[in-house]
Motif scaffolding. Structure first.
Motif, short mmCIF file in Angstrom:
data_model
loop_
_atom_site.label_atom_id
_atom_site.label_comp_id
_atom_site.label_asym_id
_atom_site.label_seq_id
_atom_site.Cartn_x
_atom_site.Cartn_y
_atom_site.Cartn_z
N ILE A 29 -14.48 18.47 -44.30
CA ILE A 29 -14.29 19.52 -45.28
C ILE A 29 -13.45 20.61 -44.62
CG2 ILE A 29 -15.45 21.29 -46.68
CD1 ILE A 29 -17.93 19.36 -46.63
N ARG A 30 -12.32 20.94 -45.22
CA ARG A 30 -11.44 21.99 -44.70
C ARG A 30 -11.55 23.20 -45.62
NH1 ARG A 30 -6.12 19.62 -45.46
NH2 ARG A 30 -5.36 21.58 -44.55
N LEU A 31 -11.87 24.34 -45.04
CA LEU A 31 -12.11 25.55 -45.82
C LEU A 31 -11.12 26.63 -45.40
CD1 LEU A 31 -16.03 25.65 -45.59
CD2 LEU A 31 -14.63 24.75 -47.47
N ALA A 32 -10.33 27.09 -46.35
CA ALA A 32 -9.33 28.12 -46.09
C ALA A 32 -9.70 29.40 -46.82
CB ALA A 32 -7.95 27.64 -46.54
N ASN A 33 -9.74 30.50 -46.09
CA ASN A 33 -9.99 31.81 -46.70
C ASN A 33 -8.69 32.40 -47.20
OD1 ASN A 33 -10.18 31.97 -43.49
ND2 ASN A 33 -9.02 33.78 -44.19
N SER A 34 -8.81 33.21 -48.25
CA SER A 34 -7.62 33.88 -48.79
C SER A 34 -8.04 35.18 -49.47
CB SER A 34 -6.88 32.98 -49.78
OG SER A 34 -7.71 32.60 -50.85
N ALA A 35 -7.05 36.03 -49.69
CA ALA A 35 -7.27 37.33 -50.32
C ALA A 35 -6.18 37.56 -51.35
CB ALA A 35 -7.26 38.44 -49.28
N GLY A 36 -6.53 38.25 -52.43
CA GLY A 36 -5.52 38.56 -53.44
C GLY A 36 -6.15 39.15 -54.68
N PRO A 37 -5.32 39.59 -55.61
CA PRO A 37 -5.84 40.21 -56.83
C PRO A 37 -6.20 39.16 -57.89
CG PRO A 37 -3.46 40.34 -56.80
CD PRO A 37 -3.86 39.68 -55.51
N VAL A 38 -7.26 39.44 -58.62
CA VAL A 38 -7.61 38.69 -59.83
C VAL A 38 -7.84 39.73 -60.92
CG1 VAL A 38 -9.24 37.13 -60.93
CG2 VAL A 38 -8.64 36.79 -58.52
N SER A 64 -3.48 26.90 -54.49
CA SER A 64 -3.26 27.56 -55.78
C SER A 64 -3.72 29.00 -55.73
CB SER A 64 -4.03 26.80 -56.87
OG SER A 64 -5.42 26.86 -56.63
N GLY A 65 -3.50 29.71 -56.82
CA GLY A 65 -3.95 31.09 -56.90
C GLY A 65 -5.46 31.20 -56.97
N ILE A 66 -5.96 32.39 -56.68
CA ILE A 66 -7.41 32.62 -56.66
C ILE A 66 -7.94 32.65 -58.09
CG2 ILE A 66 -9.20 34.30 -56.07
CD1 ILE A 66 -7.46 35.15 -53.70
N TYR A 67 -9.07 31.99 -58.31
CA TYR A 67 -9.75 32.06 -59.60
C TYR A 67 -11.25 32.20 -59.38
CZ TYR A 67 -10.77 27.07 -58.83
OH TYR A 67 -11.20 25.87 -58.31
N TYR A 72 -19.00 40.02 -50.53
CA TYR A 72 -19.37 40.66 -51.80
C TYR A 72 -18.35 40.35 -52.89
CZ TYR A 72 -20.80 44.47 -54.96
OH TYR A 72 -21.22 45.20 -56.04
N LEU A 73 -17.08 40.23 -52.49
CA LEU A 73 -16.00 39.98 -53.46
C LEU A 73 -15.57 38.52 -53.48
CD1 LEU A 73 -13.81 43.21 -53.13
CD2 LEU A 73 -15.52 42.66 -54.87
N GLY A 74 -16.46 37.61 -53.10
CA GLY A 74 -16.22 36.21 -53.43
C GLY A 74 -16.01 35.21 -52.32
N GLN A 75 -15.95 35.64 -51.04
CA GLN A 75 -15.70 34.66 -49.96
C GLN A 75 -17.03 34.04 -49.52
OE1 GLN A 75 -12.79 35.74 -46.94
NE2 GLN A 75 -13.81 34.41 -45.46
N GLY A 87 -6.11 42.18 -61.56
CA GLY A 87 -5.79 43.50 -61.03
C GLY A 87 -6.79 44.04 -60.03
N LYS A 88 -7.79 43.25 -59.65
CA LYS A 88 -8.80 43.72 -58.70
C LYS A 88 -8.82 42.83 -57.46
CE LYS A 88 -12.00 45.94 -61.94
NZ LYS A 88 -13.42 46.08 -62.34
N GLN A 89 -9.12 43.46 -56.32
CA GLN A 89 -9.17 42.75 -55.04
C GLN A 89 -10.28 41.69 -55.07
OE1 GLN A 89 -7.18 43.18 -52.11
NE2 GLN A 89 -8.21 41.26 -51.61
N ARG A 90 -9.94 40.48 -54.68
CA ARG A 90 -10.93 39.41 -54.53
C ARG A 90 -10.63 38.63 -53.24
NH1 ARG A 90 -15.54 39.64 -57.43
NH2 ARG A 90 -15.81 37.43 -56.92
N TYR A 91 -11.65 37.89 -52.78
CA TYR A 91 -11.51 37.01 -51.62
C TYR A 91 -12.04 35.64 -52.02
CZ TYR A 91 -10.89 41.48 -49.30
OH TYR A 91 -10.43 42.72 -48.96
N ALA A 92 -11.52 34.59 -51.37
CA ALA A 92 -11.81 33.25 -51.87
C ALA A 92 -11.93 32.24 -50.73
CB ALA A 92 -10.72 32.80 -52.84
N VAL A 93 -12.54 31.10 -51.07
CA VAL A 93 -12.58 29.92 -50.20
C VAL A 93 -11.96 28.77 -51.00
CG1 VAL A 93 -14.03 28.47 -48.74
CG2 VAL A 93 -14.83 30.76 -49.41
N ASN A 94 -10.93 28.14 -50.43
CA ASN A 94 -10.20 27.08 -51.14
C ASN A 94 -9.86 27.50 -52.57
OD1 ASN A 94 -10.35 25.67 -48.80
ND2 ASN A 94 -11.64 24.00 -49.57
N SER A 95 -9.40 28.74 -52.68
CA SER A 95 -8.91 29.36 -53.92
C SER A 95 -10.01 29.78 -54.89
CB SER A 95 -7.92 28.44 -54.66
OG SER A 95 -6.80 28.14 -53.84
N VAL A 96 -11.27 29.49 -54.61
CA VAL A 96 -12.35 29.86 -55.51
C VAL A 96 -13.04 31.13 -55.01
CG1 VAL A 96 -14.40 29.10 -56.75
CG2 VAL A 96 -12.75 27.40 -55.92
#
Length: 543
Positions: free
Chosen positions: A352-361, A405-408, A503-506, A363-372
């Motif tokens: 299992i490969r897990l990539a962290n990412s950050a970006g807006p959803v 892909s983009g964060i959702y 707190y914001l999704g990671q 218009g608000k800051q969110r953080y993600a794992v494999n885009s989720v």
């Protein structure tokens, strides 16, 4: 309120009696009664609202021995729901007690809940903390120590003293203000300072000349890796999150957010006071705080310059991390040597490969794992699973690999098979350090390096004496790899220990799944479990 507390005490007694009826006499039990309140604290010299346990900030230490049963009655005297979680306690077969929202209903204001934990087959240094609503930024945390049973050999002589040292970055703002910043989709500012045992300055530890002491250091902060050092003294690393380590000597140690370790320090210097220094790592602005190692025969206060430490150097930290290895001949919680489990000789069945990412959803800051980017459901996932409530979460809502892909937003749950043996690779393409924690487990750290992970990276894995722990750092633009034997059925939180990112999704939940309903594999829902969301009105088990 007094009637409420008396009622809570009566419920606590009932829960204890019920527990003793099923616990048997083989393992000791320890009882704790904690009242959680707000109170004024001044850790950085300004008044702010803290979360106290029995009036204490930080909260009281939990002292225990391998296999002890811990009966912890928590009375929530705050004005909002509250939960405690137990960083590093594996909750064998019992994720219902894990104390995160994916497994456990919050304790309503004015109510209580009695946690029934067993520190089964564990030793070492850990901590507890409040898991909801950014409460961690207000306190409510404390140390957990699990001592070896009397006849189990420990690979160093009994220390003259054993100190809990809770370090962490800190804000002057109340947790409610910090939470509002995040809820509004903004990024938190840089922290205001660093605390040692709840104090921005003045923390002191007394030692006698010529004697050796154990310091159990946990980074309970919100964001930053920290470096720990003691003026004029060397530190011997003895244990990391329940694993006795090769006893290397260090002048300073990086402790990444969420991590715990033990060092042995010998008071072998002239009798005076010495600086204890904690400073931030990988930050442009370096935060520093000091405490005091006080010799009982001290002839004078601290003096000389505050010892400097590493600041932004990544290779220095990476090389130190690689030097932390398991002591293969030492006993763990059982008498057999830690090296008797040959983790590197077992074939993994899934990567299992897990990539962290950050970006807006939106218009608000969110953080993600494999885009989720994780969003909590209206019902704890473990309860939805237990009561077979449809529509709360969807298995497979997060991919085994980065999608690019983009964060959702989704309530991400990954199903893995009970008794499988898996590899997880954490991939960090960002320029900030990451720290990951898995509840319910200790895992083997097999590798970490800069750049992009590829299957060829396995050629450099340590398959002999990699340390077993529950929290791992991933350096900027780097990867870290772990092996996990999935031997603990349940719903387990895998999260960033950077608390705003969590707190914001990671984060997401790993459902370790079996079709078996045997008590040998998983305990039933606790009789006293709080039921909330779509589980409200259902029944646990007959009392």
């Amino acid at each position: 309120m007094r009637q409420g507390l008396e009622g809570a005490g009566a419920l606590f007694l009932c829960a204890c009696v019920a527990f003793l009826a099923i616990a048997g006499a083989e393992d000791p039990y320890r009882f704790f009664n904690w009242n959680v309140t707000y109170g004024d604290i001044y850790p950085l010299g300004v008044r702010q609202q803290g979360i106290l346990i029995n009036g204490q900030f930080p909260g009281p230490d939990i002292y225990s021995v391998t296999n002890d049963n811990l009966i912890i009655n928590v009375i929530n005297s705050l004005n909002e729901p509250f939960l405690l979680s137990w960083n590093g306690i594996q909750q064998r077969r019992n994720s219902f007690e894990d104390g995160v929202y994916g497994t456990t209903c919050p304790i309503p204001p004015g109510k209580n809940f009695t946690y029934i934990l067993q520190v089964k087959d564990q030793i070492g240094s850990f901590y507890y903390f409040p898991s909801l609503a950014f409460h961690k930024a207000a306190g409510g945390f404390g140390g957990i120590r699990i001592l070896s049973r009397p006849l189990i050999p420990v690979p160093f002589p009994p220390p003259a003293g054993d100190y809990t040292v809770l370090i962490g970055d800190w804000y002057k703002a109340n947790h409610t203000d910090l939470r509002a910043i995040l809820d509004n989709g903004k990024v938190l500012p840089f922290p205001d300072g660093i605390l040692i045992n709840g104090r921005g300055s003045g923390a002191s530890f007394t030692v006698e000349q010529g004697k050796t002491y154990r310091l159990r250091i946990s980074n309970v902060g919100l964001m930053n890796s920290l470096n720990f050092r003691i003026q004029g003294h060397k530190m011997v690393l003895a244990e990391v999150e329940g694993t006795h380590t090769v006893q290397n000597t260090y002048e300073s140690l990086d402790v990444h957010v969420g991590q715990s370790l033990s060092v042995l320090v010998t008071a072998d210097q002239p009798g005076k006071d010495y600086y204890i220094v904690v400073s931030s790592r990988f930050t442009t602005q370096v935060l520093t705080t000091t405490g005091v190692l006080h010799y009982s025969n001290s002839a004078g206060p601290v003096s000389g310059p505050v010892p400097g430490g590493p600041t932004t150097q990544i290779d220095w930290s990476l090389n130190q991390a690689r030097s932390i290895r398991t002591n293969l001949t030492a006993s763990g919680p059982r008498p057999n040597p830690q090296g008797s489990y040959h983790y590197g000789m077992i074939n993994t069945t899934r990567t299992i490969r897990l990539a962290n990412s950050a970006g807006p959803v939106n218009g608000k800051q969110r953080y993600a794992v494999n885009s989720v980017s994780f969003i909590p459901a209206d019902t704890p996932l473990k309860l939805a699973d237990y009561f077979k409530i449809d529509g709360v979460f969807r298995v497979g809502s997060i991919s085994d690999n980065p999608t690019g892909s983009g964060i959702y937003l989704d309530t991400s749950v990954m199903r893995v098979d009970y008794r499988a043996y898996i590899e997880i690779v954490f991939e960090n393409s960002e320029d900030t350090i990451q720290s990951w924690h898995l509840n319910g487990y200790a895992f083997f750290v097999v590798g970490m390096d800069g750049g992009q992970w590829t299957p060829a990276s396995r050629n450099q894995y340590n398959l002999r004496d990699g340390v077993s722990r529950c929290t791992i750092q991933v350096y900027p633009k780097s990867w870290s790899a772990i092996y996990i034997p999935l031997d603990n059925v349940g719903m387990w939180n895998l999260r960033s220990e950077s608390w705003a990112r969590q707190y914001l999704g990671q984060q997401f939940y790993m459902q370790v799944y079996t079709t078996s309903t045997s008590l040998r594999d998983e305990y039933p829902i606790p009789k006293n479990a709080i039921l909330c969301g779509r589980a409200s009105g259902r029944h646990t088990r007959p009392l």
